[in-house]
Design a protein around this motif. Structure first.
Motif, PDB file in Angstrom:
ATOM      1  N   THR A  18      15.096  -3.627   7.864  1.00  0.00           N
ATOM      2  CA  THR A  18      15.480  -4.513   6.775  1.00  0.00           C
ATOM      3  C   THR A  18      14.953  -5.913   7.071  1.00  0.00           C
ATOM      4  OG1 THR A  18      17.593  -5.071   7.839  1.00  0.00           O
ATOM      5  CG2 THR A  18      17.579  -3.206   6.297  1.00  0.00           C
ATOM      6  N   PRO A  19      14.751  -6.752   6.037  1.00  0.00           N
ATOM      7  CA  PRO A  19      15.066  -6.469   4.637  1.00  0.00           C
ATOM      8  C   PRO A  19      13.996  -5.618   3.951  1.00  0.00           C
ATOM      9  CG  PRO A  19      14.161  -8.678   4.834  1.00  0.00           C
ATOM     10  CD  PRO A  19      14.281  -8.157   6.231  1.00  0.00           C
ATOM     11  N   ILE A  20      14.436  -4.879   2.962  1.00  0.00           N
ATOM     12  CA  ILE A  20      13.527  -4.091   2.138  1.00  0.00           C
ATOM     13  C   ILE A  20      13.268  -4.897   0.869  1.00  0.00           C
ATOM     14  CG2 ILE A  20      13.197  -1.929   0.909  1.00  0.00           C
ATOM     15  CD1 ILE A  20      15.272  -0.681   2.796  1.00  0.00           C
ATOM     16  N   ASN A  21      12.083  -5.461   0.748  1.00  0.00           N
ATOM     17  CA  ASN A  21      11.726  -6.271  -0.410  1.00  0.00           C
ATOM     18  C   ASN A  21      10.295  -5.927  -0.815  1.00  0.00           C
ATOM     19  OD1 ASN A  21       9.996  -7.743   1.362  1.00  0.00           O
ATOM     20  ND2 ASN A  21      11.751  -9.022   1.973  1.00  0.00           N
ATOM     21  N   PRO A  22       9.787  -6.489  -1.891  1.00  0.00           N
ATOM     22  CA  PRO A  22       8.422  -6.137  -2.321  1.00  0.00           C
ATOM     23  C   PRO A  22       7.370  -6.318  -1.233  1.00  0.00           C
ATOM     24  CG  PRO A  22       9.555  -7.286  -4.083  1.00  0.00           C
ATOM     25  CD  PRO A  22      10.469  -7.330  -2.898  1.00  0.00           C
ATOM     26  N   LEU A  23       7.492  -7.373  -0.426  1.00  0.00           N
ATOM     27  CA  LEU A  23       6.494  -7.616   0.625  1.00  0.00           C
ATOM     28  C   LEU A  23       6.513  -6.513   1.677  1.00  0.00           C
ATOM     29  CD1 LEU A  23       4.373  -9.434   1.933  1.00  0.00           C
ATOM     30  CD2 LEU A  23       6.249 -10.679   3.041  1.00  0.00           C
ATOM     31  N   THR A  24       7.697  -6.212   2.205  1.00  0.00           N
ATOM     32  CA  THR A  24       7.770  -5.175   3.242  1.00  0.00           C
ATOM     33  C   THR A  24       7.446  -3.799   2.674  1.00  0.00           C
ATOM     34  OG1 THR A  24      10.166  -4.917   2.863  1.00  0.00           O
ATOM     35  CG2 THR A  24       9.468  -6.495   4.546  1.00  0.00           C
ATOM     36  N   LEU A  25       7.793  -3.569   1.410  1.00  0.00           N
ATOM     37  CA  LEU A  25       7.500  -2.277   0.798  1.00  0.00           C
ATOM     38  C   LEU A  25       5.998  -2.085   0.635  1.00  0.00           C
ATOM     39  CD1 LEU A  25       8.456   0.338  -0.488  1.00  0.00           C
ATOM     40  CD2 LEU A  25       8.749  -0.881  -2.644  1.00  0.00           C
ATOM     41  N   VAL A  26       5.289  -3.140   0.190  1.00  0.00           N
ATOM     42  CA  VAL A  26       3.833  -3.041   0.034  1.00  0.00           C
ATOM     43  C   VAL A  26       3.169  -2.795   1.385  1.00  0.00           C
ATOM     44  CG1 VAL A  26       1.761  -4.377  -0.521  1.00  0.00           C
ATOM     45  CG2 VAL A  26       3.692  -4.369  -2.096  1.00  0.00           C
ATOM     46  N   GLU A  27       3.660  -3.472   2.437  1.00  0.00           N
ATOM     47  CA  GLU A  27       3.100  -3.269   3.771  1.00  0.00           C
ATOM     48  C   GLU A  27       3.245  -1.810   4.205  1.00  0.00           C
ATOM     49  OE1 GLU A  27       5.205  -6.029   6.174  1.00  0.00           O
ATOM     50  OE2 GLU A  27       3.942  -7.739   5.649  1.00  0.00           O
ATOM     51  N   GLN A  28       4.401  -1.225   3.966  1.00  0.00           N
ATOM     52  CA  GLN A  28       4.621   0.163   4.356  1.00  0.00           C
ATOM     53  C   GLN A  28       3.794   1.127   3.507  1.00  0.00           C
ATOM     54  OE1 GLN A  28       6.406   1.380   6.988  1.00  0.00           O
ATOM     55  NE2 GLN A  28       6.518  -0.780   7.571  1.00  0.00           N
ATOM     56  N   LEU A  29       3.630   0.805   2.233  1.00  0.00           N
ATOM     57  CA  LEU A  29       2.800   1.648   1.371  1.00  0.00           C
ATOM     58  C   LEU A  29       1.347   1.627   1.826  1.00  0.00           C
ATOM     59  CD1 LEU A  29       4.286   0.802  -2.145  1.00  0.00           C
ATOM     60  CD2 LEU A  29       4.416   3.003  -0.968  1.00  0.00           C
ATOM     61  N   HIS A  30       0.860   0.435   2.203  1.00  0.00           N
ATOM     62  CA  HIS A  30      -0.514   0.336   2.711  1.00  0.00           C
ATOM     63  C   HIS A  30      -0.660   1.095   4.020  1.00  0.00           C
ATOM     64  CE1 HIS A  30      -2.527  -2.154  -0.205  1.00  0.00           C
ATOM     65  NE2 HIS A  30      -1.594  -3.114  -0.132  1.00  0.00           N
ATOM     66  N   ALA A  31       0.347   0.982   4.884  1.00  0.00           N
ATOM     67  CA  ALA A  31       0.293   1.698   6.156  1.00  0.00           C
ATOM     68  C   ALA A  31       0.265   3.198   5.934  1.00  0.00           C
ATOM     69  CB  ALA A  31       1.481   1.308   7.026  1.00  0.00           C
ATOM     70  N   ALA A  32       1.089   3.669   4.995  1.00  0.00           N
ATOM     71  CA  ALA A  32       1.119   5.098   4.699  1.00  0.00           C
ATOM     72  C   ALA A  32      -0.199   5.564   4.099  1.00  0.00           C
ATOM     73  CB  ALA A  32       2.279   5.408   3.753  1.00  0.00           C
ATOM     74  N   THR A  33      -0.798   4.751   3.218  1.00  0.00           N
ATOM     75  CA  THR A  33      -2.079   5.109   2.608  1.00  0.00           C
ATOM     76  C   THR A  33      -3.185   5.162   3.653  1.00  0.00           C
ATOM     77  OG1 THR A  33      -1.402   4.084   0.514  1.00  0.00           O
ATOM     78  CG2 THR A  33      -3.737   4.474   0.837  1.00  0.00           C
ATOM     79  N   GLY A  34      -3.193   4.151   4.555  1.00  0.00           N
ATOM     80  CA  GLY A  34      -4.190   4.147   5.611  1.00  0.00           C
ATOM     81  C   GLY A  34      -4.058   5.330   6.534  1.00  0.00           C
ATOM     82  N   ALA A  35      -2.837   5.700   6.878  1.00  0.00           N
ATOM     83  CA  ALA A  35      -2.630   6.866   7.750  1.00  0.00           C
ATOM     84  C   ALA A  35      -3.084   8.141   7.057  1.00  0.00           C
ATOM     85  CB  ALA A  35      -1.143   6.960   8.128  1.00  0.00           C
ATOM     86  N   ALA A  36      -2.826   8.245   5.749  1.00  0.00           N
ATOM     87  CA  ALA A  36      -3.236   9.436   5.017  1.00  0.00           C
ATOM     88  C   ALA A  36      -4.762   9.537   4.939  1.00  0.00           C
ATOM     89  CB  ALA A  36      -2.621   9.422   3.620  1.00  0.00           C
ATOM     90  N   ASN A  37      -5.435   8.381   4.704  1.00  0.00           N
ATOM     91  CA  ASN A  37      -6.898   8.389   4.638  1.00  0.00           C
ATOM     92  C   ASN A  37      -7.532   8.757   5.988  1.00  0.00           C
ATOM     93  OD1 ASN A  37      -6.802   7.657   1.952  1.00  0.00           O
ATOM     94  ND2 ASN A  37      -6.991   5.460   2.356  1.00  0.00           N
TER      95      ASN A  37
END
Length: 271
Positions: A248-267
């Protein structure tokens, strides 16, 4: 020698609205176990009833914003059959009020409420004795009649609000070398307001009272609901966007960072 790669965020297929695919929706749930409820004795209060019917409650317990005074006024009002707004309360004055243990940890109400009730029962006994003498009736034929009131919803909404803040806005910024808190004001340290919490919080109490804990069946309620709220929000986001958020905190900034991390790991996995 190579460093081991950081573990990729846990992901799942995302949930989305069929009519508006750009909107993600999720449902989350969480559970918690709470251990407090028996109170922390001793406790002493004095209840006085004046000739005009106005009651006065003298107690040492402090109200740190958790509604202690409100709860005790409701207990006294319920026992004596009067309106809560008529109750006068003197509290937390070491010069004029009674001894009390520290307030906090879901122990204040379970500690003080049984004592207030016992004091009210003593006042009722005296009143019934006086009434029986004046009316020339047997004491056993006289009873008190009054409403029963509950104040649980306010405790629940307050606890949930704190959980929402813990999940989405509460964040300490520390200057590491100096060890100083950088956002030590209400402008920079964000707390949820009425605009940041759900307009409606529905509570379905189960086993509302605990008669074995004390004579009023009271137990901590405001703190326990704070614990699972942040986890439920994180689970709802996982259901919506498919990324597991563990900090925490879970906000737009931290959520976007995690989404990018997940996308990069998937790629990387696909490559």
């Amino acid at each position: 020698m190579t460093a081991a790669p950081s573990p990729a965020p846990e992901t799942k297929p995302s949930s989305q609205s069929h009519n508006r695919p750009h909107i993600k929706r999720g449902v989350g749930m969480a559970a918690a176990n709470w251990f407090a409820g028996d109170g922390g004795r001793p406790s002493t209060v004095i209840v006085r009833l004046f000739t005009d019917g106005t009651p006065n409650l003298n107690m040492g317990a402090s109200d740190i914003g958790t509604g202690t005074k409100t709860v005790m006024a409701m207990v006294l009002a319920e026992e004596l059959g009067i309106a809560p707004e008529r109750v006068q309360i003197e509290n937390a004055d070491t010069g004029t009020t009674q001894f009390a243990t520290p307030s906090g940890g879901s122990t204040t109400v379970p500690t003080e409420e049984p004592t207030v009730r016992r004091a009210c029962l003593a006042v009722k006994d005296q009143l019934l004795d006086m009434a029986a003498q004046q009316l020339e009736l047997p004491r056993r034929d006289l009873v008190f009649v009054g409403d029963r009131r509950h104040g649980t919803n306010g405790q629940l909404v307050g606890g949930v609000t704190m959980g929402v803040g813990f999940a989405s806005t509460d964040m300490r910024v520390i200057d590491g070398p100096a060890g100083k808190l950088c956002n030590k004001n209400w402008h920079d340290y964000k707390l949820p307001t009425a605009l940041d919490v759900p307009a409606e919080v529905t509570s379905v109490p189960i086993a509302l009272t605990d008669e074995q804990a004390n004579i009023v069946g009271a137990k901590g309620l405001g703190e326990p609901v704070t614990i699972p709220t942040a986890a439920a929000i994180a689970n709802a986001l996982f259901d919506a966007v498919g990324v597991r958020l563990l900090e925490t905190p879970i906000n737009p900034l931290t959520l976007v960072e995690q989404l990018h991390a997940a996308t990069g790991a998937a790629n990387s996995a696909e490559g």
